[in-house]
Each structure stands twice: as structure tokens, then as C-alpha cells.
Design a protein around this motif. Structure first.
Motif, PDB file in Angstrom:
ATOM      1  N   ALA A 199       0.820  -1.213   0.000  1.00  0.00           N
ATOM      2  CA  ALA A 199       0.000   0.000   0.000  1.00  0.00           C
ATOM      3  C   ALA A 199       0.855   1.265   0.000  1.00  0.00           C
ATOM      4  N   LEU A 200       2.017   1.198   0.664  1.00  0.00           N
ATOM      5  CA  LEU A 200       2.874   2.379   0.735  1.00  0.00           C
ATOM      6  C   LEU A 200       3.437   2.743  -0.628  1.00  0.00           C
ATOM      7  N   ARG A 201       3.639   1.736  -1.492  1.00  0.00           N
ATOM      8  CA  ARG A 201       4.147   2.043  -2.837  1.00  0.00           C
ATOM      9  C   ARG A 201       3.158   2.923  -3.597  1.00  0.00           C
ATOM     10  N   SER A 202       1.883   2.630  -3.470  1.00  0.00           N
ATOM     11  CA  SER A 202       0.875   3.439  -4.152  1.00  0.00           C
ATOM     12  C   SER A 202       0.721   4.791  -3.472  1.00  0.00           C
ATOM     13  N   LEU A 203       0.715   4.804  -2.134  1.00  0.00           N
ATOM     14  CA  LEU A 203       0.580   6.061  -1.395  1.00  0.00           C
ATOM     15  C   LEU A 203       1.695   7.031  -1.752  1.00  0.00           C
ATOM     16  N   PHE A 204       2.912   6.506  -1.968  1.00  0.00           N
ATOM     17  CA  PHE A 204       4.075   7.337  -2.265  1.00  0.00           C
ATOM     18  C   PHE A 204       4.305   7.522  -3.766  1.00  0.00           C
ATOM     19  N   SER A 205       3.318   7.186  -4.588  1.00  0.00           N
ATOM     20  CA  SER A 205       3.404   7.389  -6.041  1.00  0.00           C
ATOM     21  C   SER A 205       4.570   6.643  -6.670  1.00  0.00           C
ATOM     22  N   VAL A 206       4.810   5.420  -6.197  1.00  0.00           N
ATOM     23  CA  VAL A 206       5.840   4.554  -6.786  1.00  0.00           C
ATOM     24  C   VAL A 206       5.219   3.799  -7.955  1.00  0.00           C
ATOM     25  N   LYS A 207       5.782   3.960  -9.144  1.00  0.00           N
ATOM     26  CA  LYS A 207       5.231   3.310 -10.330  1.00  0.00           C
ATOM     27  C   LYS A 207       6.067   2.127 -10.797  1.00  0.00           C
ATOM     28  N   TYR A 208       7.374   2.152 -10.520  1.00  0.00           N
ATOM     29  CA  TYR A 208       8.239   1.078 -11.016  1.00  0.00           C
ATOM     30  C   TYR A 208       9.091   0.504  -9.884  1.00  0.00           C
ATOM     31  N   TYR A 209       9.320  -0.794  -9.970  1.00  0.00           N
ATOM     32  CA  TYR A 209      10.196  -1.481  -9.021  1.00  0.00           C
ATOM     33  C   TYR A 209      11.298  -2.184  -9.802  1.00  0.00           C
ATOM     34  N   PHE A 210      12.560  -1.949  -9.415  1.00  0.00           N
ATOM     35  CA  PHE A 210      13.718  -2.562 -10.066  1.00  0.00           C
ATOM     36  C   PHE A 210      14.271  -3.660  -9.163  1.00  0.00           C
ATOM     37  N   ASP A 211      14.246  -4.877  -9.656  1.00  0.00           N
ATOM     38  CA  ASP A 211      14.741  -6.029  -8.901  1.00  0.00           C
ATOM     39  C   ASP A 211      16.017  -6.530  -9.568  1.00  0.00           C
ATOM     40  N   GLU A 212      17.156  -6.379  -8.865  1.00  0.00           N
ATOM     41  CA  GLU A 212      18.442  -6.752  -9.460  1.00  0.00           C
ATOM     42  C   GLU A 212      18.474  -8.240  -9.786  1.00  0.00           C
ATOM     43  N   ILE A 213      18.896  -8.555 -11.010  1.00  0.00           N
ATOM     44  CA  ILE A 213      18.944  -9.944 -11.458  1.00  0.00           C
ATOM     45  C   ILE A 213      20.206 -10.608 -10.918  1.00  0.00           C
ATOM     46  N   ASP A 214      20.026 -11.755 -10.244  1.00  0.00           N
ATOM     47  CA  ASP A 214      21.171 -12.541  -9.794  1.00  0.00           C
ATOM     48  C   ASP A 214      20.937 -14.008 -10.166  1.00  0.00           C
ATOM     49  N   GLU A 215      21.800 -14.874  -9.703  1.00  0.00           N
ATOM     50  CA  GLU A 215      21.716 -16.287 -10.080  1.00  0.00           C
ATOM     51  C   GLU A 215      20.410 -16.927  -9.625  1.00  0.00           C
ATOM     52  N   GLU A 216      19.824 -16.414  -8.545  1.00  0.00           N
ATOM     53  CA  GLU A 216      18.631 -17.033  -7.991  1.00  0.00           C
ATOM     54  C   GLU A 216      17.345 -16.599  -8.693  1.00  0.00           C
TER      55      GLU A 216
END
Length: 275
Positions: A57-74
Motif C-alpha cells: 500500500a505504501l508504494r501506491s501512497l508514495f506514487s511509486v510506479k516502477y520497481y527494479f529487482d536486481e537480477i542474480d543467479e537465484e
């Protein structure tokens, strides 16, 4: 459009280098109201803002539109969204990029409020999720602005994930149609059907001042550390201006000190020369 982003662990400040406003960062110079908000929501905050991905919910409240997830072996081939409400968009520069399907643009209104006292009695999960359904006001603010919204009922404080996403869409529908910012402040344009408070997920500080339709307007500290301003029904242009509190007074004191020191040095030089 203005958007914030969020990013996975060990990449805290990458968005700063990319020129993107970021929800997650390693930064010790923050407004005191940020610490108040994290304390009241039971989220740890020391020298970094690192909100767990479970708090969607905080992502929407804070106007977060994109999430970057670093790619690793897992997670090379795993593109399942790590945050509820996000969907995989693409791979980019070593990151899985996800888009928030319930993004709320900056500057929006509510049709319900909850008192600070009642809000603090909720458990952490409900206390966070309810922030997209109701604006948190203190008793003085309720007395002044409570008639603009309805008080949330006890049953409405228990909000499911789907209900939370429905509220995000309602907030997005009430949001400003224009938002711009620079190093001096920000400007938003919004149309409302009735008098209301417009919420901004910007930390409250004494250095802020605001004008609505060119008229000086009092800023309200809401949601344990963020800002809102009252607007009238119709089209509204909201302007926020920031100046570091005490900056002019400090500059005046420094200038006075320099002048006194200069006068003292000149006086001492002339006295020695006379002798």
C-alpha cells in the motif's frame, strides 16, 4: 508524469544516479517528520529508508510506479512480482522491471478520515493499508476539516488486499492532472467536485509555504509527517515553496559578524598606526 521508483536490496542509491525520485535510499539527511512516520508505522529507519516489500500500500501512497529487482543467479528466469499489485514489464540493465498497476499520481484527495488516536490503535498491517482509504487527522484538524469528509467506521478499518487496490484506484481518480517540481518547490493542478484537502507524500517541514490559486494557504501536517492543503471546489493551482528554516536569519547573523570583525580589524589597524 512525476513518478517515484523502488529498488531491491544492495542497490539503494542507484536511482539517484539515474535521476529518478526513489522511495528506497541510503541517506541520513532527512526531515524529522520522516522519522515520525516510520516510528508510527513500526517500520525501522536508521540511515536508510528500506520498507519491506510486504507493504504494498505504501508504494501506491508514495506514487511509486516502477520497481527494479536486481537480477542474480537465484532470480534470473523468475519474473514473479516481489510486490503485490506489480506486474513484470521488461529486463533492463541487469534488473527485472515491474510496473505498479495501482499507481497513484502525486497530489490526491480522500472522502474519509480517521483520527490519529484511532489510527494508532490499529495493528501495523491495517495501520499502513488504511492510509490509502482515509486521511489521518488530529483532533484540531477534524474540528476544522472533518465536515469535508466522513469519518471512517470501525468495520472499514479492516481492509483486504483487493479493497486496498480499489481504494488506490479511487485515489488515482481524484489525483492532480499536473505535477511539476524544481529545486524551489512544486506545483500541482487539480479539479475537485467539492471543498477538500489535497494530500502530498512530501515530508512536512517548517520551511514549506503554500499558495492555492495565488492565495497564501496554511499547510496541514497529516498522516504522521506528510502535507495537505485545503482547496475549494473547482480548478485549483497549488504551489509549494521551500526555504530552509532559519536560513535568512542565519545569513543576517553571519553578515553582521563579518561587518563587526571588519570594523574591529580596521579600528585596530588605525589605532596601531596612530601610535
Amino acid at each position: 508524469d512525476f513518478v517515484r521508483v523502488d529498488i531491491s536490496a544492495n542497490s539503494d542509491n542507484d536511482p539517484m544516479l539515474w535521476g529518478l525520485p526513489n522511495m528506497r535510499c541510503f541517506h541520513s539527511v532527512v526531515s524529522g517528520s520522516v522519522m515520525e512516520f516510520y516510528a508510527d508505522t513500526d517500520i525501522g529507519r536508521d540511515v536508510a529508508s528500506r520498507v519491506d516489500t510486504s507493504h504494498y500500500a505504501l508504494r501506491s501512497l508514495f506514487s511509486v510506479k516502477y520497481y527494479f529487482d536486481e537480477i542474480d543467479e537465484e532470480n534470473t528466469d523468475n519474473t514473479d512480482a516481489p510486490i503485490s499489485g506489480f506486474e513484470f514489464l521488461e529486463d533492463q540493465n541487469g534488473f527485472h522491471v515491474y510496473e505498479n498497476q495501482f499507481y497513484i499520481p502525486m497530489g490526491f484527495t480522500f472522502d474519509k478520515y480517521i483520527s490519529k488516536e484511532d489510527w494508532m490503535e490499529l495493528n501495523q498491517s491495517q495501520r499502513i493499508n488504511i492510509l490509502v482509504r482515509a486521511l489521518v487527522l488530529d483532533e484540531e484538524q477534524i474540528e476544522q476539516y472533518g465536515s469535508l469528509m466522513s469519518e471512517i467506521s470501525h468495520s472499514e478499518t479492516f481492509i483486504s488486499k483487493n479493497a486496498c487496490f480499489d481504494e488506490c484506484q479511487k485515489r488515482a481518480a481524484s489525483s492532480a492532472h499536473s505535477f511539476t517540481y524544481d529545486s524551489y518547490g512544486f506545483t500541482a493542478e487539480i479539479s475537485t467536485d467539492s471543498d477538500n484537502l489535497v494530500f502530498f507524500s512530501v515530508p512536512f517541514e517548517k520551511g514549506w509555504s503554500a499558495k492555492v490559486n495565488c492565495i497564501d494557504t496554511e499547510i496541514e501536517a497529516v498522516d504522521s509527517g506528510f502535507m495537505a492543503v485545503p482547496v475549494s471546489a473547482g480548478n485549483n493551482t497549488i504551489e509549494f515553496f521551500y526555504e530552509t528554516s532559519g536560513l535568512k536569519a542565519g545569513a543576517l547573523v553571519s553578515l553582521t559578524g563579518v561587518l563587526i570583525l571588519t570594523a574591529y580589524m580596521i579600528g585596530g589597524y588605525l589605532l596601531r598606526k596612530k601610535k
